[in-house]
Design an enzyme around this catalytic site. Sequence first.
Site, PDB file in Angstrom:
ATOM      1  N   SER A   1       0.848  -1.214   0.000  1.00  0.00           N
ATOM      2  CA  SER A   1       0.000   0.000   0.000  1.00  0.00           C
ATOM      3  C   SER A   1       0.867   1.243   0.000  1.00  0.00           C
ATOM      4  O   SER A   1       0.643   2.177  -0.772  1.00  0.00           O
ATOM      5  CB  SER A   1      -0.907   0.091   1.242  1.00  0.00           C
ATOM      6  OG  SER A   1      -1.175  -1.116   1.830  1.00  0.00           O
ATOM      7  N   TYR A   2       1.865   1.212   0.877  1.00  0.00           N
ATOM      8  CA  TYR A   2       2.757   2.373   0.978  1.00  0.00           C
ATOM      9  C   TYR A   2       3.500   2.583  -0.335  1.00  0.00           C
ATOM     10  O   TYR A   2       3.582   3.714  -0.835  1.00  0.00           O
ATOM     11  CB  TYR A   2       3.740   2.130   2.127  1.00  0.00           C
ATOM     12  CG  TYR A   2       4.700   3.270   2.401  1.00  0.00           C
ATOM     13  CD1 TYR A   2       4.274   4.423   3.051  1.00  0.00           C
ATOM     14  CD2 TYR A   2       6.039   3.186   2.021  1.00  0.00           C
ATOM     15  CE1 TYR A   2       5.154   5.461   3.314  1.00  0.00           C
ATOM     16  CE2 TYR A   2       6.925   4.219   2.280  1.00  0.00           C
ATOM     17  CZ  TYR A   2       6.478   5.357   2.927  1.00  0.00           C
ATOM     18  OH  TYR A   2       7.351   6.381   3.185  1.00  0.00           O
ATOM     19  N   SER A   3       4.037   1.508  -0.920  1.00  0.00           N
ATOM     20  CA  SER A   3       4.783   1.625  -2.177  1.00  0.00           C
ATOM     21  C   SER A   3       3.888   2.185  -3.277  1.00  0.00           C
ATOM     22  O   SER A   3       4.305   3.072  -4.042  1.00  0.00           O
ATOM     23  CB  SER A   3       5.331   0.261  -2.604  1.00  0.00           C
ATOM     24  OG  SER A   3       6.193  -0.266  -1.623  1.00  0.00           O
TER      25      SER A   3
END
Length: 248
Positions: free
Chosen positions: A154-156
């Site tokens: 999600s962060y990436s």
Amino acid sequence: MENNWSQRVAIITGGAAGLGLATAQRLATAGVKVALFDARSEALDKAKPQLPGEVSTHEVDVTDAASVGAAVAAVVQAWGHVDILINSAGITGQTNIKTHEIPMDDFSRVMAVNVHGLVHTFQAVAPAMLERGYGRVLNVASIAGKDGNAGMASYSASKAAVIGLTKSQGKEYAQSGLTINAIAPAVVRTEIVAAMPPEQVKYMTTKIPMGRCGTVEEFATLAMFIVSAENSFTTGFCYDLTGGRSVY
Ligand SMILES: NC(=O)c1ccc[n+]([C@@H]2O[C@H](COP(=O)([O-])OP(=O)(O)OC[C@H]3O[C@@H](n4cnc5c(N)ncnc54)[C@H](O)[C@@H]3O)[C@@H](O)[C@H]2O)c1
């Protein structure tokens, strides 16, 4: 163009801690009027006395466009204009987790803070910057957005979106006097990293060729250059801060 730091006004989201606060300290020391936007009021109260000069603090959730708009209006009313916007507010969401295990509400929250938040702040400051024909915008991305960190989908994805957004904005506003750039840091040991599982932090740090983490000072030095008036022929670019991990 001269930097004229003492005539500049900066808004820094996520400014109560970490990379945002270190950059706020650097700008305030140079004479910039600094407005810290952060969701945590106690952290803002702790941060304010650490900065010299004219500083204001604003409890703002960047996912809430109305809250962002009201805080930007307060800054413009107090200081007349906004020259610099640094979007440093960010969250990782759950990490050390595979994509099929990600709770969708966590995924949505990461996107809301890391991506929607940047659009909210830009939409709030852009009219005033465009009217004056000057602005420096810095979006804090991540090496995760270039390389994709396993365990951090999600962060990436959110940080890849930050890089894409920055590239589009650079072209859209190239003839307006505004520059919009990003930084993609590798690991800097701030609160966001302290909250992550040790296995995830080890995975990220062992990929850094210099064999160490970056520092908040190294981030602030690069950020200060990016938002300077002198840095006038680079826009839509993602600067590297990875100790050699990313060479593209
Ligand atoms: N530290 C690292 O290793 C690293 C590496 C790459 C990218 N980044 C990015 O750098 C930025 C700054 O991270 P940091 O290391 O300073 O972390 P940090 O946790 O020390 O600071 C982030 C700040 O953002 C604030 N924030 C979170 N959600 C918010 C919201 N909805 N509205 C307003 N404020 C909110 C937090 O309260 C906090 O003060 C983030 O975007 C992060 O993703 C950090």
